[in-house]
Enzyme design. Structure first.
Site, mmCIF file in Angstrom:
data_model
loop_
_atom_site.group_PDB
_atom_site.id
_atom_site.type_symbol
_atom_site.label_atom_id
_atom_site.label_comp_id
_atom_site.label_asym_id
_atom_site.label_seq_id
_atom_site.Cartn_x
_atom_site.Cartn_y
_atom_site.Cartn_z
ATOM 1 N N ASP A 1 9.629 -12.001 35.920
ATOM 2 C CA ASP A 1 8.285 -12.374 36.373
ATOM 3 C C ASP A 1 8.290 -12.350 37.902
ATOM 4 O O ASP A 1 8.893 -13.210 38.545
ATOM 5 C CB ASP A 1 7.962 -13.782 35.838
ATOM 6 C CG ASP A 1 6.540 -14.215 36.176
ATOM 7 O OD1 ASP A 1 5.949 -13.653 37.125
ATOM 8 O OD2 ASP A 1 6.040 -15.135 35.495
ATOM 9 N N HIS A 2 7.613 -11.358 38.454
ATOM 10 C CA HIS A 2 7.678 -11.181 39.903
ATOM 11 C C HIS A 2 6.900 -12.257 40.662
ATOM 12 O O HIS A 2 6.946 -12.319 41.876
ATOM 13 C CB HIS A 2 7.153 -9.779 40.263
ATOM 14 C CG HIS A 2 7.773 -9.212 41.508
ATOM 15 N ND1 HIS A 2 8.474 -9.978 42.411
ATOM 16 C CD2 HIS A 2 7.791 -7.959 42.001
ATOM 17 C CE1 HIS A 2 8.884 -9.209 43.413
ATOM 18 N NE2 HIS A 2 8.485 -7.978 43.183
ATOM 19 N N ARG A 3 6.198 -13.133 39.938
ATOM 20 C CA ARG A 3 5.568 -14.266 40.634
ATOM 21 C C ARG A 3 6.627 -15.285 41.027
ATOM 22 O O ARG A 3 6.471 -16.010 42.007
ATOM 23 C CB ARG A 3 4.534 -14.948 39.723
ATOM 24 C CG ARG A 3 3.346 -14.078 39.398
ATOM 25 C CD ARG A 3 2.470 -14.736 38.359
ATOM 26 N NE ARG A 3 3.202 -15.020 37.125
ATOM 27 C CZ ARG A 3 2.691 -15.668 36.081
ATOM 28 N NH1 ARG A 3 1.452 -16.110 36.125
ATOM 29 N NH2 ARG A 3 3.405 -15.864 34.993
#
Ligand code: CAO
Length: 432
Positions: free
Chosen positions: A404-406
């Protein structure tokens, strides 16, 4: 039936005004107080409401005409000449026929900045009010308000860019079309996949999805849409690990536990999670916080006849390979036999999806949100690896880490994956 002439009423002090909108078409029915024309002075616009119920015979003015109090505006055929009262006028109006009485016209100041309105579909678009430099008569504004249209978004085709009812009509039609057929216009909707009757191409059966398949579909869709995925690839050299694993076969038989590469991979993930706590996080629903976990539970995707299940192996960081292997076998069996409890599938920090026994060079798994990452493992393959002097045959394990690149940056993911590769490639790390 009688013919009545409607005249320009009190102009609120203005000498002359321009006719900027004819509200009806010839032959239209009109009710008392429906707008007949819209007039505009230097400072304001006003609707002239009809004092009668009836039908428009013809207009006696055209858009763009300049008129003064008492000028005839329209000829109406009326069923009864009873009318509503006219407002007081400052100057007596010279009339050829009896002057119908109308109520005071609505006077609306122009060029008043009004807060921006969201477009159609928004509950906030309740008043159709206008921003600065938007010209529209009260009847048009009422129509916009009723339809939830922001006048800021509508291009006016009337004189001086004035917005007329046709413009609102056209805007609403466009908006409806783009909602149903062309979501590229806003990019915010997900276009639906068209329904197809497959039986026109050949024999088909329609089979009900199992509960697990439906849940999986909903979870995958939710995770795919919510999580900005990045997938990081690497290969681990598991030649030594496989030699070691095979050497444990006899002991495994005596313990009644079968050890596959999966137990080592799960242990390597746990060690890498401990070394890289950034991967052991979840975003809080408020979008303002993240949760850092101090425990290490790992979900394992299991392929079952009824669908995909992900039981969770608990406290992997505290377990040795034999214990992990026993958990893998136990949970995979329970999953296939439909004996998992809901609690067996809760509390995961990270997931593993191993297709190593099935095949493939690689795949990009979908993050099991709110976990921050998932490791997809494919089938190991013997490959020629350059050792600095010669090519050596080495057993290479292809892996893909989706995250999850968040929550996780590329650097964090790279360090985590490099650690997994290190732990698997040199089994001394795994026993330390
Ligand atoms: N490369 C080569 N061989 C592998 C391997 C790999 N990466 N991983 C396992 N194998 C071999 C094992 O060595 C074993 O063979 P031997 O008995 O000869 O040693 C055999 O495959 C074991 O396969 P298994 O499936 O019985 O057991 P496992 O421990 O490898 O896997 C489990 C357990 C539950 C992960 C697996 O059975 C499974 O269900 N995988 C599917 C996961 C899935 O569906 N993922 C997709 C999710 S949707 O994205």
């Amino acid at each position: 039936m009688a013919i009545e002439i409607v005249r320009v009423p009190d102009l609120g002090g203005a000498e002359t005004v321009d006719v900027i909108e004819l509200s009806l078409a010839q032959g239209d029915n009109i009710a008392i107080e429906d707008s007949l024309v819209v007039l505009e002075s230097d400072k304001a616009t006003m609707d002239v409401p009809s004092p009668y119920e009836g039908q428009l015979v013809k207009y006696l003015v055209a858009e763009g005409d300049t008129v003064k109090i008492g000028d005839p505006i329209a000829e109406l055929e009326v069923s009864s000449s009873e009318s509503v009262s006219m407002p007081e006028v400052e100057e007596p109006v010279q009339t050829e026929v009896a002057e119908p009485k109308v109520e005071a016209p609505v006077i609306e100041e122009e060029s008043v900045p009004i807060p921006e309105q969201p477009a159609i579909d928004s509950e906030a678009s309740q008043d159709g009010a206008t921003g600065a430099d938007i010209y529209a008569g009260p009847s048009v504004r009422l129509m916009a308000r009723e339809l939830g249209v922001s006048l800021d978004s509508v291009a006016g085709s009337g004189p001086r860019g004035r917005i007329i009812k046709d413009d609102i009509d056209a805007y609403v039609k466009d908006a409806l079309n783009s909602n149903t057929g062309n979501s590229l216009a806003t990019g915010s909707e997900i276009p639906t996949i068209p329904a197809i009757d497959f039986s026109q191409f050949g024999a088909v059966d329609i089979i009900k999805l199992t509960k697990i398949q439906k849940l999986t579909a909903a979870n995958m869709h939710r995770n795919w849409l919510n999580v900005p995925h990045v997938t990081h690839f690497d290969d681990a050299d598991i030649t030594d690990l496989e030699d070691f694993r095979k050497s444990l076969k006899a002991e495994g038989e005596s313990r009644g536990v079968r050890i596959t590469p999966v137990s080592f991979i799960i242990k390597a993930i746990a060690m890498a999670l401990t070394a890289n706590p950034v991967i052991n996080r979840s975003l809080a629903p408020d979008g303002e916080h993240y949760i850092q976990k101090a425990y290490c539970n790992i979900g394992m995707a299991v392929d079952t006849p009824r669908g995909l299940m992900v039981p969770v192996i608990r406290n992997v960081d505290e377990k040795g390979i034999w214990e992990i292997a026993a958990d893998v076998a136990d949970l995979a069996t329970k999953a296939r036999d439909g004996k998992l409890k809901p609690s067996d599938m809760q509390g995961g920090c990270f997931s593993l999806s191993s297709l190593g026994a099935i095949g493939g060079n690689g795949f990009t798994p979908i993050v099991n949100a709110p976990e921050a990452g998932i490791l997809g493992v494919s089938k190991s393959q013997m490959k020629p690896i350059w050792n600095g002097d010669i090519f050596e045959p080495r057993l290479m394990l292809p892996m893909a880490l989706s995250y999850d690149h968040r929550l996780v940056n590329g650097g964090d993911a790279g360090r985590f994956m490099t650690d997994i590769v290190k732990f698997l490639s040199d089994i001394r790390h795994l026993v330390l």
